[in-house]
Structure formats: structure tokens, C-alpha cells
Enzyme design. Structure first.
Site, PDB file in Angstrom:
ATOM      1  N   GLU A 152       0.612  -1.456  -0.253  1.00 49.67           N
ATOM      2  CA  GLU A 152      -0.419   0.006   0.036  1.00 49.67           C
ATOM      3  C   GLU A 152       0.764   1.527   0.339  1.00 49.67           C
ATOM      4  O   GLU A 152       1.425   1.145   0.619  1.00 49.67           O
ATOM      5  CB  GLU A 152      -0.859   0.113   1.432  1.00 49.67           C
ATOM      6  CG  GLU A 152      -1.842   1.166   1.377  1.00 49.67           C
ATOM      7  CD  GLU A 152      -2.854   1.484   2.992  1.00 49.67           C
ATOM      8  OE1 GLU A 152      -2.820   0.039   3.432  1.00 49.67           O
ATOM      9  OE2 GLU A 152      -2.502   2.840   3.543  1.00 49.67           O
ATOM     10  N   GLU A 157      -1.956  11.150   3.011  1.00 55.19           N
ATOM     11  CA  GLU A 157      -3.935  11.377   3.912  1.00 55.19           C
ATOM     12  C   GLU A 157      -3.421  12.409   4.750  1.00 55.19           C
ATOM     13  O   GLU A 157      -2.201  12.690   4.904  1.00 55.19           O
ATOM     14  CB  GLU A 157      -3.623   9.886   4.828  1.00 55.19           C
ATOM     15  CG  GLU A 157      -2.869   8.660   4.048  1.00 55.19           C
ATOM     16  CD  GLU A 157      -2.746   7.448   5.519  1.00 55.19           C
ATOM     17  OE1 GLU A 157      -3.857   7.207   5.835  1.00 55.19           O
ATOM     18  OE2 GLU A 157      -1.865   7.557   5.294  1.00 55.19           O
TER      19      GLU A 157
END
Lengths: 275, 985
Positions: A152, A157
């Protein structure tokens, strides 16, 4: 229709290289790439239109292993074009299938998957405590190998309560969850929820490089990882806005909802030198 | 916490500027662009031309420079926050002021570093106050948590372009906490463009304010919430940062810096923006015109008023009209020239007069005039501090009344409402002799108050005037009657106060503080044995709802007429809202009860006490009397007429012979007639009387010689105006018959005020000169009499003694002697129109001393003797044999005096068997009649002398009666009319 800044890869690269040279030891393989645009969504279209089904599919459900509080739906109320050239993923405070919030999570899984390349999005973040939007990649073999073995890459974010900060992180076997490897970027005298910023990942077999507004702030090479480098197979793209969850904590009364993440575009490049 | 309101009144009274302010230029004349935009305020040292000015009332020496106190060991500002009660000042506070104004428009925040000697809360910190009192752009944070380690703090600038010309760079205020003071250090105070301050959310209060035209209101409570790096932070921002908009500038206009002028009545909503951001909240002004008229001027006499506030009365001392602990602002204002209390921001207000408590025990009501614009509710609480006259002590009491539009009195919006409440509406008030507070509360944020006073309520009018005829009354107290002597209206042993007051000129007794009142008339006990009822009018301002009662006791001292002795009797009656009559508040109640209701009062010949007691503490009393009810029919006969029968032509009387009357109620009249007996005396009773027709057309009355018409009437009906009783006489004229053009008539009306006056329940003699019947120009053929009660006269009338008469001395009889009724067969008549008469030789013999003539009285032949000494009547030619006729009859009438010794003598002579004068067989006898004989001599009326011949004792034979002599010698009557001379059996 607003004019969209068309990225000039070469110039940006030059600037990034400069920044990188200033920030970190630059390995020899990190020279200029001739990035070729291979996939894009400019999110042009009338307000309320669902994102193009040829490019995006909805992940419908909740929690996602992160204790997220929202239920992600496939409704235009949660993900649709805003008519001004943006995709809006909108978190709402509403009762839905046992949850108190709704939002959306869209992916290119099975529609567009690619290994390596440059992944770039121009985004204005939503705001407020407990809001957790992300632009990220997940290994396309997730269904067979499982997570975190599939890998990932969190291109960016954002946590609503830290409006001037974004995070770039990789997760893989042996370095997942809170053990993910990454770095935060702090925007000086500005914040990500008041305007658009570009978030980019340049991924080669030699490194992962994170940029904000073309400013390189993190390079991860295989040797930087405590375990296997699993970034050698196709990944797909995810855009989502989570509400609550382990990374961000729950929203509170001060969290203004509904709240949308606006994505001006998502563009993917492939290195011209790559076969 | 300290009072922050003082902070904005930053006078430079405390000029403890550490660095002298040296800017001498007038800032207004300068081009703003030329002002320095330097952001530094204090960074290890004061920035150039920056000085400190302490706030008024603060600890003036609170600020100093700590040379090594800064985060990096350099200098910092040190603030000594005083402990509560520090004599040098209750708080630390002041401003860092630039000598020359700065242009701070390029910054988005004031930042500084701070720490405290302990964990503490910094009460206020901010900018935009230059401590001159003229600053417009104050902005601050409050309740900032400080710790003992240095941290950076941010005060977002609400709208930076407002700060293009600002001298107030930094301000703070803080007071000690937890009873102790501490130190606070500041450093690196500066203006910055932080960049992470976003999402301004301006806030103005969401409120509805009630205001009045003409007033100006400063908007307060404006603030901005910023997102500072992901956390919300509230900055109090002065209204000058905002742009205000009014939804209706004809009602509310927003001027500079959020000052709202109310210019019209209605509703206007003020909204605001901060720059381009719309503020949440809205201030709605609900406005009305203030009262323009004064409340009604009080009219109660000052002597009955205890006033707290009124232009009409002297006012008692009131300590305050709004205590410090209440929720209201009060102002003395003038409304139409009348001083009025104006309450604003009114939730509740305490009016206190505890330093001189009010004794309202002699009053019955509280009055206040109230003007509210919201009539939702208004509450009035009375607080009495009890016998100790002070708050607390266990004897305080209070009671509250709530008024709404549905109560009585009803609350009205936008108009003066006069509130009059009986003090008994405050039932929990144990006492009202130490009233100390009135607490008013209500829904109207603006409330005007005037004419606040206690008073003793009085009836608006006197009690109704009694109508019982005085003759039926024994009165203790009334303007309508003579009153018997009453010793006292409040005996020493009672528990009440009494005063004589006048109500519309009518004397009335007023009892206050009434528990029981003793009224004594022991000196002159009342004999009410012939009375049937007791009457008393009462009026109380007190509530009379059940179970409130007023009790009336009558005490009779019995035959011994004095208290005790075992013969005293008494009885008490209670009157309530459910009794008859029902007790009522604020209106006269006529207590009128049969004495028989006082069942224990078995004697009432020596009534000596009346005792009034009960719940109403204030009672007005009037018309206290005993009376007997008017009978519905007379119990005694009409007075016996005294007019000599000879002067009378009677239609109806037991005292006189009556002429023939065809009918006493003609077919065409509207009345019912009954023949009744009153105490054995005949009377006519008319009922349902509209008009009654009495006809005597068959034998019209010649009243030519009469002077008066008389009748006695009695009615049980009221005769108050306009009641009238009318009498009409009709004469049929010479033709003696109805019509013919010669009928005349006249009607007279009698009322309670005529003379004679009508009265109810007693015989009234109407004795009317015929001359008063002016239209009755002839009266020789009177044929009709009418009684008229239409429309409002008495409907029931008893009648007696209806006759015409001639007043005064007569010289001749007005009517013939009564016509004899004996059958002719039983009579030997010498002289009568009723019979065939035997021959008489002479009615005045040559040898007598008298004159005689024949006269006619109403067509009836009569002998009239004058100059009578003795008259000789001879019938010698045909002597009368009276053997079968044992009685002698003679009618005489004389106008002359008949009092003793006057005598009229009658002699009869019998010539004996030889039938001629002499011969030794003549016999005679003379009888004398005087006023004292039977029959009696009388003047002016026919006297029937009907004598048994046996009374003529000397008349031993009577077969040859031949002479009769009338003798009046000496003092007897000189003129005598004679008729109906006969013998009979």
C-alpha cells in the site's frame, strides 16, 4: 470551465530535483524521467454526475479494517462531480445502515492498474476534526495475497485536525499499520483545506518519491524498508474520505459536516523509458 | 472573576507607560500607507514607541520587565497578577500602546509566547484597545490556559483590514485565582501572517430584543470563531469589525460600530457580515412606541392612600426601585409630564422599602398602573418582614398574584392597565404591617410603572336609600330616618375600628380591622316587638367567595332591660356567597331578613346589642334599622269622617246615608272591584286598577252647595314617582245626561309629592276643594267619578268615605231629611212628602211666638221656623186619635248652636174626651232634647226624634191629640227646619 493547470513534468521535475538535492542524498538513478500521461480523469461534467464508471468503481461498506465510522455508499450524495471541474467526495452526518455518517471510497480496481509511474492529484482537502481523506494506491493482488503483502502506498493522507500537515506512507509485510514507513509534510503558513494543492508520487523500481506542490519531501528506497519491497506489481488508485478511524479519531460537535474533498484531477504517467 | 466592563473604559488615568509615548502627530492627517507596518510589539524589549498603560482600577504596578525571564533567557514582560483583595488593585491589566499608529492590515494574528508561575487561566488577552476609551476594534480571547512552560498563543485578527491605523497593540487582564495571585510572563508579542487561520465564522447574538422607538441600542456580544490549525478558537470582536444590515430601516437603523437606532414601530432583524462571511445569529428588534399618555390621575382621597410612587400623593420612602440582585434596569422617565418608572431588560425587579417598612394594615387594596408591551404575564409579590420588621427571623411572609390577559384585571399590551388588587388576593401574606418589598416580574422586557399605592377601597356610591315608610321603621343608622340613640358603634370590648365617612353626602359607618364589632344601644333598648324585619346595607372590598362569611347577631336584654338576669336572648345569622342575600364584593348588599329568622331571639322588646363579625376585614355599613312590612291590606278602618252628616252628600260611607250609585265599576272600565270589610267597616277594594268608572247617572248629584270632595284611600303599592293616582269628576250638565254638549269634567293627580301626598300602607284622606277641579264648571248633575292609576299608579287601592261636603256653618239643610220608610198604613202623618197628611189648622197659631214658612229642600217640602220662642201647631178641627200609634216622629235641623244648655222642646197636648180645649180633661207633656239626650240635639244635621209616646208621661190620654208645641225659649235654637212629623206604630 476553469482552466486547469497542465503540469509540465520536466519543469516540475527540475524543481523537485532541486528540492530533493537540498533535502536528501540523491541517488544516481533519480534523474529526469520523461513522464508520459497514460491515464487521467479531469472530472469534467455536470454537477451530481457520478464519477465515470469506466474509470472508477465504488467500494461500498464500512470500517475497512480501520474502525472508520462512516458507511461508504455509491450515491451521488457522497461522490459526484461538482460541475466546476472537480470530483467531490462528501462526508455527511446521517444515519445509514447502522452508521451515523456516510461518505464514499472509489477505486480504479480492475479498471486501471499499473506498476510504477507518476501518480498525481490536485486536491482541496475537507476540514474538521475526525475527517480523514486519502489519495492512495493498493496492490492489485490484494485479493490473492492479502494485505499487507499486496503493498500500500499512501500518496497523501490528511487529518482534519492538522490542516497544515499531510502524510506519505508505505505499508508492506512487516511494516504495516502503525508500523508503516512514512513522513509528514507541514505546509508553511498555509493549510491544505483552504485551497488546492498537488500531491504526487513518483514510483520506480528504485524508489518512491513523495511531492507536495512539486516539493519532494520523502524518498523511500528498498533499503529503507525493514522488510520486503513489494512495490513491483500493479496497484490501483483509491480516493476516499473516511470519518473517524484509528488514524484520526472521531469527529466531534465542532466538525462541520457535510464536508467534501475536492479533486480537480487524477493523472497517471508512465516513464517513457519503460517498455 | 473580575468585572470586565471596566476594561473597555480604559482611561489613561494610570499613565505608567514604561516608555514615554512620543508621537505628537495627529494620526488622522496622515496617509495610512505611510504608517509603519512593523509587527513587533515586545520582543525581549518594547518595540520602538510602544508603552504600557494600565487599566483603570487595576494594579498599576503589575507590569515590569523581567531582564532574564524570557524563553531564551533574555528579557520578558512580567505581570504580577494580584491576589483577590490586593489593596493595590483587584486585577492586573493594561494595554501596550503604540505612540504612532501601525498599519496591521497585512497580518492575520497577534501572537505571543506566555507562561505563568503556575497553571492559570488568563482572563483576557487581545488587541485593539489603546486605553483611551475611543478604541473601536477591540478583539480578544478569554479564558486562555497558561502553564508553567512557555507556549505560543495566537489571537486571530477578526478582519485585518480594519487595523490600518491602530495604536492598541496588545491588551490583557487577569485576576488571581483560588484566592492567590501569581506571575505571568509574555514575550515575543508580535503581529504575524500565520497562514493557518481559516474559516472565520462570525457570530452575532441570536436574540429578540424588545425596544422602543427613540432609543439607541449598542449591539453587543459579537465574536468570530476561527479554525486555527484545525482547532476552533473564539475571538471576541467588537461590533466595529462587522457590517450590519437591517431588514427594515424604517424601524431599526444600524449606525457606526453597531449602534442601532430604533426609528419606528414594528419588527426589524439585524444581520451581519464580517468581510464577506455571513454571521450566524440575528438580532430581531420588536419595537413599539412608548406610552405617550400618562395613566389616569388617581382620585382616591390622600387620607385613604399609602403611596410608594405617584405624582398625586406624598410618597413613603422607598430604598430602591431595583435592587442590586434583581434582573431589571430602572429609570425615572417622564411620560406626558408624569413621572413614571421605566423598567428595561425586565425579568423581575425588587422594590425595597425595608428601611421604613410600610404598614398597610388599614388598607384593603394595592393599586398600580402598568404599561407593558408584552401582556403574557405580570406577577406582583408582596413581602412582609413580620413583627421583627427585618428580613428573616421566621416571621416573613410573602404572596404573589399573577396577571394575564385572562385574569381580572386583565393585562393589556401597549396601554396603561390600572391594577387594583384586594390585599386578600395575597392569601399567604400573614401580615401587612411590615411590608418591605414588592417584587414584580413579567414577560414584558419593557415595563412602565406608576401610581403604586395601597388604599382603603370605598363604595363608589352610597347605599340605596331605603323606601320603607318611616312610620314602619325603627332606625339605628340611616340618613333616611330619624335614628334612635346608639351608645357606641364600636364597644370597648370589641375588635374593630370604626369611622364615620361620607359617601356622596351620605353618612356611612366604615369598619376596618374588623374581627367583631359591638354596637350597643343599651341606654335606649329598642322595642322591636311590632317590627318584622331587620335591615342593614353592607359593602366590603374583601373577597366573599366561600367560605368567607359575615355574621350578624342581635341581642335582647329581656324584660329586665339589662344585661344578664337570665332573660337575655340572642341569635346570630351568617351571610355567605351562598346565602340569601348572597355576600358580594365591591357592591352594596342589602341584608334584609325577617326577625323570625333570628330564631333564638325569642324576645325583642329590649334589643340592646348588634354584633357584626366575620371574615371581611373592611366593611361599610349603612341603613341599619328594624321595620315592619307594609300590610297588603289595611288592618284598621279609614278614619271616621267628622263632617256633620248634614254637610255631606255621600256616595259611600258607613258614617252617612249614601245616595244611590248605579255602579262602582262600570262595564267599560279596567279594574276589579270587591266589597270588603276592614275592621267591620265597609270598604271598596280595587285591584288591577287601570281606571275605574263609578256611575250615578240615574240620580245625578247636585253638589252645587258642596265645597269639597272627599275620599279615603289605602294602597300597599309603592308610590314613588312617577306613580300617580288620579280622580276625575264628570258633570252631565243641565240635561242630566251623557253628551249633549254640556258635559264637563276634570281630573286631578295625586303623587308622593302632591298635597295631599300619596303614601303606601296607610290611609290617606284625599280632601279636595271642588274648586280644584277647575274644569268642572258645573256640578249640579255630577254623574261619574273615575279613579285612574294608569300607567304607573297603585294597582290595588282600598277606598272608603267617598262623599261631597260643604265645609263650615250651614244656614239650611243641604238635603232633605231622610225619607221615611214605614208603610203608610202604619203612619198618621202630619207633615211629610212621604205620606198623605192629616189636616193641620195652623203651623203657627196666633198666640205663639215664632215665624214659619214653607221651604223646599231638594224638592222636598220643609217647615222652617225662625225667631222661634215657641210655636203652636194646631189640629183641633180634627184631633188625632193616637191610640194605635205608640210612637212620635219628627226630623229637625237647626243651624244654631246645640251645645248645652241649648234645648229644643216638644210638647204634645190632648184635649181629652170632650175633644175641645178646656173642660178639665186636657192633658199634655213636654220633652226636652239637648246635646246630651238620646236622641241628641246637633247643629247642621237632620236629627230624627223618634220618641215612644209613653215617654210623654203626662199625656195620659191621646185619643184627641190637638196641639203640638216646639219650644226654644232661653237658649234653644231660634231657627229650626222641621219635616216628617208623624205618629207610627
Amino acid at each position: 470551465m476553469k482552466a486547469k493547470p497542465q503540469r509540465r513534468a520536466l519543469l516540475a521535475l527540475t524543481a523537485a530535483a532541486v528540492a530533493c538535492l537540498a533535502a536528501c542524498a540523491s541517488p544516481s538513478d533519480e534523474g529526469a524521467h520523461d513522464w508520459q500521461l497514460v491515464w487521467q480523469d479531469e472530472f469534467e461534467g455536470p454537477a451530481g454526475q457520478l464519477p465515470a464508471a469506466t474509470k472508477w468503481r465504488f467500494d461500498i461498506g464500512t470500517d475497512w479494517g480501520n474502525a472508520q465510522l462512516e458507511y461508504d455508499t455509491g450515491r451521488p450524495e457522497n461522490a459526484s462531480l461538482d460541475g466546476a471541474g472537480n470530483l467531490a467526495i462528501t462526508a455527511r452526518r446521517e444515519a445509514w445502515l447502522g452508521r451515523s455518517y456516510t461518505s464514499a471510497r472509489i477505486t480504479t480496481r480492475g479498471l486501471f492498474e499499473q506498476a510504477e509511474g507518476r501518480y498525481e492529484a490536485r486536491i482541496k482537502m475537507p476540514r474538521g476534526k475526525g475527517i480523514w481523506p486519502a489519495f492512495w494506491l493498493l496492490g492489485a493482488n490484494q485479493t490473492t495475497t492479502g494485505w499487507p503483502a499486496c503493498g500500500e502506498i499512501d500518496i497523501t493522507e490528511f487529518r482534519g485536525q492538522n490542516p497544515s500537515t499531510v502524510l506519505g506512507t508505505v505499508h508492506g509485510p512487516g511494516y504495516s499499520g502503525t508500523g508503516g514507513i512514512g513522513r509528514q509534510f507541514d505546509l508553511a503558513q498555509d493549510r491544505f483545506d483552504t485551497g488546492f494543492h498537488t500531491f504526487a508520487l513518483e514510483w520506480t523500481e528504485a524508489s518512491l518519491r513523495w511531492y507536495v506542490d512539486d516539493k519532494l519531501y520523502q524518498v523511500i528506497r528498498p533499503g529503507d524498508l525493514p522488510a520486503a519491497w513489494v512495490f513491483d506489481h500493479p496497484f490501483y488508485i483509491i480516493l476516499n474520505v473516511a470519518v473517524g478511524g484509528g488514524c484520526v479519531g472521531a469527529p466531534d460537535a465542532s466538525t462541520p459536516l457535510p464536508q467534501a474533498m475536492l479533486a480537480d484531477y487524477v493523472r497517471v504517467y508512465q516513464s517513457a523509458g519503460r517498455p | 472573576m473580575i468585572r470586565k466592563t471596566a476594561l473597555s473604559i480604559g482611561l489613561l488615568a494610570a499613565s505608567v507607560a514604561l516608555i514615554p509615548a512620543s508621537c505628537a502627530r495627529d494620526a488622522d492627517l496622515l496617509d495610512p500607507a505611510r504608517f509603519p507596518s512593523d509587527g513587533a510589539v515586545f520582543k525581549d524589549a518594547f518595540a520602538a514607541q510602544v508603552g504600557y498603560a494600565a487599566f483603570q482600577d487595576s494594579k498599576l504596578d503589575a507590569l515590569s520587565v523581567d531582564p532574564t525571564g524570557g524563553p531564551d533567557g533574555s528579557a520578558a514582560l512580567k505581570i504580577s497578577v494580584p491576589a483577590p483583595g490586593d489593596p493595590t488593585g483587584g486585577f492586573a491589566g493594561g494595554a501596550l500602546v503604540a505612540g504612532m499608529a501601525r498599519d496591521l492590515a497585512g497580518y492575520d494574528a497577534l501572537t505571543f509566547w506566555a507562561r505563568a508561575s503556575r497553571s492559570a487561566t488568563l482572563d483576557m488577552v487581545g488587541l485593539g484597545n489603546d486605553n483611551t476609551g475611543g478604541s473601536r476594534f477591540g478583539a480578544s480571547r478569554s479564558g486562555v490556559q497558561l502553564s508553567s512552560t512557555w507556549r505560543k498563543y495566537v489571537v486571530p485578527i477578526p478582519l485585518s483590514d480594519r487595523l490600518a491605523l491602530e495604536r492598541g497593540l496588545f491588551q490583557f487582564a487577569d485576576a488571581g485565582e483560588g484566592g492567590v495571585g501569581y506571575e505571568v510572563w509574555f514575550d515575543d508579542i508580535q503581529y504575524e501572517r500565520v497562514g493557518t487561520i481559516a474559516f472565520p465564522r462570525p457570530v452575532i447574538p441570536r436574540q429578540t430584543l424588545t425596544e422602543e422607538v427613540g432609543r439607541t441600542v449598542q449591539i453587543q456580544g459579537t465574536s468570530v470563531v476561527f479554525d486555527v490549525g484545525g482547532s476552533d478558537q473564539t475571538v471576541t470582536a467588537s461590533p466595529a469589525y462587522f457590517t450590519f444590515m437591517s431588514s427594515d430601516s424604517n424601524i431599526a437603523r444600524v449606525g457606526t460600530d453597531g449602534r442601532v437606532s430604533i426609528v419606528g414601530a414594528g419588527t426589524a432583524t439585524i444581520t451581519a457580515k464580517l468581510g464577506s462571511a455571513t454571521a450566524s445569529g440575528a438580532i430581531t428588534f420588536s419595537t413599539t412606541a412608548p406610552p405617550t399618555t400618562a395613566p389616569p390621575v388617581p382620585t382616591r382621597p390622600a387620607s385613604e392612600v399609602l403611596s410608594l410612587f405617584s405624582d398625586a400623593y406624598p410618597n413613603a420612602t422607598v430604598d430602591t426601585w431595583s435592587t442590586s440582585w434583581d434582573q431589571a434596569d430602572v429609570a425615572d422617565v417622564q411620560v406626558a409630564g408624569n413621572a413614571v418608572k421605566r423598567y428595561s431588560n425586565f425579568g423581575y425587579a425588587a422594590i425595597e422599602f425595608s428601611s421604613q417598612t410600610a404598614n398597610a394594615s388599614a388598607t384593603s387594596h394595592i393599586h398600580l398602573d402598568l404599561w407593558v408591551r408584552d401582556a403574557g404575564n405580570f406577577r406582583i409579590k408582596l413581602v412582609d418582614f413580620g413583627a421583627n420588621g427585618a428580613y428573616g427571623g421566621g416571621d416573613d411572609s410573602e404572596s404573589e398574584v399573577t396577571l394575564t390577559p385572562a385574569t381580572s384585571p386583565a393585562l393589556k399590551a401597549g396601554a396603561w392597565t390600572s391594577i387594583d388588587l384586594p390585599l386578600s388576593a395575597f392569601p399567604l401574606l400573614q401580615s401587612r404591617s411590615h411590608l418591605a418589598q414588592i417584587i414584580i416580574a413579567g414577560s414584558s422586557p419593557i415595563t412602565y410603572l406608576d401610581n403604586v399605592y395601597f388604599y382603603l377601597a370605598s363604595p363608589a356610591a352610597a347605599a340605596p336609600t331605603p323606601s320603607v315608610p318611616a312610620a314602619q321603621v325603627i332606625s339605628l343608622f340611616s340618613n333616611a330616618y330619624p335614628n334612635v340613640a346608639v351608645d357606641t358603634w364600636s364597644a370597648s370590648w370589641d375588635n374593630a375600628d370604626v369611622a364615620d365617612v361620607q359617601l356622596s353626602g351620605n353618612a356611612t359607618k366604615r369598619y376596618t380591622n374588623l374581627v367583631f364589632a359591638g354596637i350597643e344601644f343599651t341606654s335606649h333598648p329598642v322595642d322591636a316587638s311590632t317590627m318584622t324585619r331587620f335591615h342593614m346595607d353592607i359593602w366590603t372590598p374583601y373577597p366573599t367567595a366561600a367560605p368567607a362569611a359575615l355574621r350578624v347577631k342581635l341581642v335582647d336584654f329581656g324584660a329586665n332591660g339589662s344585661f344578664g338576669g337570665g332573660d337575655d336572648v340572642e341569635h346570630e345569622l351568617a351571610f355567605t356567597a351562598a346565602s340569601s342575600p348572597p355576600l358580594a364584593t365591591g357592591s352594596w348588599v342589602g341584608i334584609d331578613v325577617p326577625l323570625s329568622a333570628f330564631t333564638g331571639l325569642t324576645t325583642r322588646g329590649h334589643l340592646a346589642q348588634l354584633i357584626i363579625s366575620g371574615d371581611p376585614r373592611v366593611v361599610f355599613v349603612d341603613n341599619v334599622y328594624f321595620y315592619r312590612t307594609a300590610p297588603t291590606a289595611p288592618t284598621v278602618a279609614a278614619p271616621v269622617p267628622t263632617v256633620p252628616a248634614g254637610n255631606v252628600i255621600s256616595l259611600f260611607s258607613n258614617s252617612y246615608p249614601n245616595v244611590a250609585v248605579d255602579t262602582w265599576s262600570a262595564g267599560w272600565d279596567a279594574a276589579d272591584l270587591a266589597d270588603v270589610q276592614i275592621a267591620g267597616n265597609d270598604a271598596k277594594k280595587y285591584s288591577n286598577l287601570m281606571f275605574a268608572g263609578i256611575e250615578f247617572t240615574s240620580a245625578p248629584v247636585n253638589a252645587a252647595a258642596m265645597t269639597h270632595f272627599h275620599l279615603d284611600i289605602w294602597t300597599p303599592d309603592p308610590v314613588d314617582a312617577p306613580a300617580a293616582f288620579r280622580v276625575k269628576l264628570v258633570d252631565f250638565g243641565a240635561d242630566g245626561a251623557y253628551g249633549g254638549g254640556n258635559d264637563v269634567e276634570h281630573e286631578l293627580a295625586f303623587t308622593a309629592t302632591s298635597s295631599p301626598a300619596l303614601a303606601s300602607g296607610s290611609w290617606i284622606s284625599l280632601d279636595i276643594p271642588l274648586a280644584a277641579f277647575t274644569g268642572l264648571v258645573t256640578r249640579e248633575h255630577l254623574a261619574q267619578l273615575l279613579f285612574v292609576a294608569d300607567p304607573s299608579g297603585p294597582k290595588t287601592v282600598y277606598m272608603d268615605n267617598v262623599f261631597f261636603y260643604r265645609a263650615g256653618q250651614l244656614t239650611a239643610p243641604l238635603a232633605p231629611a231622610p225619607t221615611p220608610t214605614l208603610p203608610a198604613a202604619n203612619v198618621i202623618s202630619l207633615y211629610s212628602n212621604a205620606y198623605a197628611n192629616v189636616p193641620v189648622d195652623t203651623w203657627s197659631a196666633g198666640w205663639d211666638a215664632a215665624d214659619v214658612e214653607d221651604v223646599q229642600i231638594s224638592g222636598n217640602a220643609v217647615k222652617k221656623y225662625t225667631n222661634l220662642v215657641f210655636a203652636g201647631i194646631e189640629f183641633t178641627s180634627a184631633p188625632i186619635n193616637a191610640a194605635a200609634m205608640p210612637h212620635f216622629h219628627l226630623d229637625i235641623w237647626t243651624p244654631d248652636a246645640s251645645a248645652p244648655p241649648a234645648a229644643f222642646r216638644v210638647k204634645l197636648v190632648d184635649f181629652g174626651a170632650n175633644g175641645g180645649y178646656g173642660g178639665g180633661d186636657d192633658v199634655e207633656h213636654e220633652l226636652a232634647f239637648t246635646a246630651t239626650t238620646t236622641p241628641a240635639l246637633a247643629t247642621g244635621s237632620w236629627i230624627s226624634l223618634d220618641i215612644p209616646l209613653s215617654a210623654f208621661t203626662g199625656l195620659t190620654t191621646r185619643a184627641h191629640l190637638a196641639q203640638m208645641l216646639f219650644v226654644a225659649d232661653g237658649s234653644g235654637p231660634k231657627t229650626v227646619f222641621v219635616d216628617n212629623i208623624y205618629l207610627h206604630r
